[in-house]
Design an enzyme around this catalytic site. Structure first.
Site, short mmCIF file in Angstrom:
data_model
loop_
_atom_site.label_atom_id
_atom_site.label_comp_id
_atom_site.label_asym_id
_atom_site.label_seq_id
_atom_site.Cartn_x
_atom_site.Cartn_y
_atom_site.Cartn_z
CG ASN A 60 8.49 -5.09 10.30
OD1 ASN A 60 8.13 -5.52 9.20
ND2 ASN A 60 8.11 -3.90 10.75
CD1 TRP A 61 13.20 -9.05 7.59
CD2 TRP A 61 12.42 -10.62 6.19
NE1 TRP A 61 13.87 -10.22 7.85
CE2 TRP A 61 13.42 -11.20 7.00
CE3 TRP A 61 11.79 -11.41 5.23
CZ2 TRP A 61 13.78 -12.54 6.89
CZ3 TRP A 61 12.15 -12.75 5.12
CH2 TRP A 61 13.14 -13.30 5.94
CE LYS A 62 10.49 -1.30 9.73
NZ LYS A 62 10.87 0.00 10.24
CG HIS B 91 5.21 -0.62 12.30
ND1 HIS B 91 5.75 0.56 11.84
CD2 HIS B 91 6.25 -1.35 12.78
CE1 HIS B 91 7.06 0.53 12.02
NE2 HIS B 91 7.39 -0.62 12.59
CD GLU C 149 8.04 1.90 9.20
OE1 GLU C 149 7.76 0.85 8.61
OE2 GLU C 149 9.15 2.13 9.72
CD GLU D 295 8.40 -1.01 16.82
OE1 GLU D 295 9.44 -1.64 16.59
OE2 GLU D 295 7.64 -0.64 15.91
N GLY E 9 14.87 3.34 13.37
CA GLY E 9 15.84 3.65 12.32
C GLY E 9 16.78 4.79 12.68
CB SER F 104 17.82 1.97 16.70
OG SER F 104 17.28 2.92 15.81
N GLY G 182 13.79 -4.03 12.91
CA GLY G 182 13.55 -3.66 11.51
C GLY G 182 14.81 -3.86 10.69
N GLY G 183 15.54 -2.77 10.46
CA GLY G 183 16.72 -2.76 9.58
C GLY G 183 17.68 -3.91 9.80
P1 PGA Z 1 14.40 -0.46 13.22
O1 PGA Z 1 12.83 -0.64 12.99
O2 PGA Z 1 14.90 -1.66 13.95
O3 PGA Z 1 14.96 -0.34 11.83
O4 PGA Z 1 14.59 0.78 14.03
C1 PGA Z 1 12.01 -1.14 14.02
C2 PGA Z 1 10.58 -1.20 13.56
O5 PGA Z 1 10.15 -0.35 12.77
O6 PGA Z 1 9.83 -2.10 13.99
#
Ligand code: PGA
Length: 249
Positions: A9-11, A93, A95, A165, A171, A210, A231-232
């Protein structure tokens, strides 16, 4: 054998040009990977990334969608529009739940709309730190699933991927294997309660928060946790490819 699934997920990162470059690099570095790989760029890069990956083993997804098919919703994108370029869509998600006040009823409408157009929804659920400290994790998961899946029929539910999640692990630092196992087992238990044992076994449950190439091998075991939402670490071609190429998942 069930394939595991690794989703990047590149956000809100990368221009279309940058996204194509990263997708192409990951494509080259993961040719021998036997897991299913999905890349999820921002909406502005969907078209270019899906073109770049047209001949690839990698699938494409979107980060969000509106539940209506079309109409007066300035700034929104419908499932029908996404379907032109992608197979998957992230829904709920944290976020979006926290930053854009998306509640479970709203998320439920999107899940049904995604299934209706033939997209595969990745439904994100998970507790916040307070919930865990107050021993409310199971209550949160049960609520997010029962409202999020309301009206989804048994023949459709196993098309959904459930991403566990924990919000506190995004993160920051990964949850422990015991925490991931317990939550994933509980998610399957709720699916069995809402549907049946067959659906609970068949539905894909993955973990996100993470994840990196060092910890990916520790928590995936296919009868319970069948993949990861990253994510990251998915913004770095070498790192994400290393995640995909770890054997034993
Ligand atoms: P992260 O993000 O791997 O940077 O913790 C995961 C996500 O938000 O799906």
């Amino acid at each position: 054998m069930v394939k595991s699934i690794l989703i990047g997920n590149w956000k809100m990162n990368l221009t279309a040009k940058e996204a194509v470059k990263l997708a192409t690099e990951i494509d080259k570095l993961t040719k021998d990977c036997d897991a299913e790989i999905v890349l999820i760029p921002s909406a502005t890069a969907l078209n270019a990334v899906s073109d770049a990956l047209a001949e690839s083993h990698i699938s494409v997804g979107a980060q969000n969608m509106h539940y209506e098919k079309e109409g007066k919703f300035t700034g929104e994108i419908s499932g029908k529009m996404i379907k032109e370029f992608a197979k998957y869509v992230i829904i709920g998600h944290s976020e979006r739940r926290l930053g854009f006040q998306e509640d479970n009823e709203f998320i439920n409408k999107k899940i049904k709309a995604a299934l209706e157009v033939g997209l595969c929804p990745i439904l994100c659920i998970g507790e916040q730190r307070d919930d865990r400290e107050n021993k409310n994790t199971k209550k949160v998961l049960e609520h997010e699933l029962s409202v999020g899946l309301k009206g989804v029929t048994k023949d459709k539910v196993t098309k959904i991927i459930i991403a566990y999640e924990p919000v506190w692990a995004i993160g920051t630092t990964i949850a422990t294997v015991a925490e991931i196992d317990e939550a994933s087992g509980y998610i399957r238990f709720i699916i069995e309660k809402l549907y049946d044992a067959e659906s609970a076994k068949k539905i894909k449950v993955i973990y996100g928060g993470s994840v990196n190439h060092e910890n990916i091998g520790s928590f995936i075991h296919k009868d319970l946790v069948e993949g990861a939402l990253v994510g990251g670490a998915s913004l770095d071609a070498k790192e994400f490819s290393a995640i995909c190429n770890v054997k034993n998942h």
